[in-house]
Design a protein around this motif. Sequence first.
Motif, mmCIF file in Angstrom:
data_model
loop_
_atom_site.group_PDB
_atom_site.id
_atom_site.type_symbol
_atom_site.label_atom_id
_atom_site.label_comp_id
_atom_site.label_asym_id
_atom_site.label_seq_id
_atom_site.Cartn_x
_atom_site.Cartn_y
_atom_site.Cartn_z
ATOM 1 N N MET A 1 0.822 -1.188 0.000
ATOM 2 C CA MET A 1 0.000 0.000 0.000
ATOM 3 C C MET A 1 0.876 1.265 0.000
ATOM 4 O O MET A 1 0.489 2.255 -0.581
ATOM 5 N N LEU A 2 2.032 1.202 0.628
ATOM 6 C CA LEU A 2 2.929 2.352 0.672
ATOM 7 C C LEU A 2 3.266 2.846 -0.738
ATOM 8 O O LEU A 2 3.315 4.046 -0.995
ATOM 9 N N ALA A 3 3.457 1.932 -1.659
ATOM 10 C CA ALA A 3 3.821 2.298 -3.033
ATOM 11 C C ALA A 3 2.746 3.130 -3.713
ATOM 12 O O ALA A 3 3.033 3.857 -4.660
ATOM 13 N N ARG A 4 1.508 3.072 -3.225
ATOM 14 C CA ARG A 4 0.413 3.791 -3.865
ATOM 15 C C ARG A 4 0.311 5.245 -3.437
ATOM 16 O O ARG A 4 -0.376 6.025 -4.096
ATOM 17 N N TRP A 5 0.971 5.634 -2.329
ATOM 18 C CA TRP A 5 0.812 7.018 -1.892
ATOM 19 C C TRP A 5 2.118 7.743 -1.594
ATOM 20 O O TRP A 5 2.144 8.959 -1.537
ATOM 21 N N TRP A 6 3.206 7.035 -1.415
ATOM 22 C CA TRP A 6 4.445 7.703 -1.020
ATOM 23 C C TRP A 6 5.176 8.254 -2.248
ATOM 24 O O TRP A 6 5.276 7.601 -3.269
ATOM 25 N N GLY A 7 5.718 9.448 -2.121
ATOM 26 C CA GLY A 7 6.540 10.034 -3.168
ATOM 27 C C GLY A 7 5.876 11.221 -3.841
ATOM 28 O O GLY A 7 4.715 11.524 -3.605
ATOM 29 N N PRO A 8 6.624 11.902 -4.708
ATOM 30 C CA PRO A 8 6.093 13.082 -5.395
ATOM 31 C C PRO A 8 4.914 12.723 -6.302
ATOM 32 O O PRO A 8 4.805 11.603 -6.800
ATOM 33 N N HIS A 9 4.058 13.698 -6.536
ATOM 34 C CA HIS A 9 2.899 13.525 -7.409
ATOM 35 C C HIS A 9 3.345 13.041 -8.788
ATOM 36 O O HIS A 9 4.287 13.564 -9.362
ATOM 37 N N GLY A 10 2.678 12.027 -9.299
ATOM 38 C CA GLY A 10 2.991 11.504 -10.624
ATOM 39 C C GLY A 10 4.009 10.375 -10.629
ATOM 40 O O GLY A 10 4.240 9.756 -11.654
ATOM 41 N N PHE A 11 4.638 10.104 -9.510
ATOM 42 C CA PHE A 11 5.641 9.049 -9.406
ATOM 43 C C PHE A 11 5.015 7.785 -8.825
ATOM 44 O O PHE A 11 4.052 7.847 -8.067
ATOM 45 N N THR A 12 5.582 6.646 -9.182
ATOM 46 C CA THR A 12 5.256 5.386 -8.525
ATOM 47 C C THR A 12 6.549 4.833 -7.958
ATOM 48 O O THR A 12 7.643 5.314 -8.293
ATOM 49 N N ASN A 13 6.440 3.828 -7.115
ATOM 50 C CA ASN A 13 7.619 3.300 -6.427
ATOM 51 C C ASN A 13 7.601 1.783 -6.388
ATOM 52 O O ASN A 13 6.552 1.171 -6.284
ATOM 53 N N THR A 14 8.789 1.197 -6.450
ATOM 54 C CA THR A 14 8.991 -0.217 -6.191
ATOM 55 C C THR A 14 9.919 -0.301 -4.989
ATOM 56 O O THR A 14 11.033 0.223 -5.040
ATOM 57 N N PHE A 15 9.452 -0.909 -3.906
ATOM 58 C CA PHE A 15 10.244 -0.984 -2.686
ATOM 59 C C PHE A 15 10.987 -2.312 -2.629
ATOM 60 O O PHE A 15 10.405 -3.370 -2.836
ATOM 61 N N HIS A 16 12.284 -2.231 -2.356
ATOM 62 C CA HIS A 16 13.140 -3.410 -2.306
ATOM 63 C C HIS A 16 13.491 -3.803 -0.875
ATOM 64 O O HIS A 16 13.637 -4.977 -0.571
ATOM 65 N N GLU A 17 13.646 -2.826 -0.002
ATOM 66 C CA GLU A 17 14.027 -3.088 1.397
ATOM 67 C C GLU A 17 13.586 -1.913 2.247
ATOM 68 O O GLU A 17 13.772 -0.758 1.864
ATOM 69 N N ILE A 18 12.988 -2.204 3.392
ATOM 70 C CA ILE A 18 12.659 -1.160 4.365
ATOM 71 C C ILE A 18 13.101 -1.669 5.725
ATOM 72 O O ILE A 18 12.521 -2.603 6.276
ATOM 73 N N ASP A 19 14.162 -1.081 6.235
ATOM 74 C CA ASP A 19 14.689 -1.427 7.554
ATOM 75 C C ASP A 19 14.794 -0.125 8.336
ATOM 76 O O ASP A 19 15.726 0.658 8.142
ATOM 77 N N ILE A 20 13.808 0.128 9.199
ATOM 78 C CA ILE A 20 13.769 1.413 9.909
ATOM 79 C C ILE A 20 14.489 1.386 11.248
ATOM 80 O O ILE A 20 14.381 2.313 12.029
ATOM 81 N N THR A 21 15.250 0.345 11.492
ATOM 82 C CA THR A 21 16.040 0.298 12.714
ATOM 83 C C THR A 21 17.251 1.216 12.569
ATOM 84 O O THR A 21 17.661 1.530 11.447
ATOM 85 N N PRO A 22 17.841 1.671 13.684
ATOM 86 C CA PRO A 22 19.039 2.514 13.580
ATOM 87 C C PRO A 22 20.109 1.844 12.720
ATOM 88 O O PRO A 22 20.418 0.664 12.889
#
Length: 83
Positions: A1-22
């Motif tokens: 779902m993140l790929a549908r709303w995150w980023g500048p207007h008109g862009f789409t995203n493909t997420f490869h890795e999300i590690d939000i730890t320090p």
Amino acid sequence: MLARWWGPHGFTNTFHEIDITPGGAWKFTMHGPDGRATKVTFRQTFKKEKQFEQIKQMCINGNEENFDRFGQLLEEIKSGSAG
């Protein structure tokens, strides 16, 4: 779902890795409206406050745009029109 709303207007995203730890990384590809792709690795670490202050406003503006798009997606989900 993140790929549908995150980023500048008109862009789409493909997420490869999300590690939000320090020390983690967020790796993704941004696909522009012109079809070009940009690979991004994001690590948000600032050794000096001045570095943070230089991009602070850009981050605030970008986040507001993301929240607007997220709100639109939530409304679509609520109404049953999200694809």
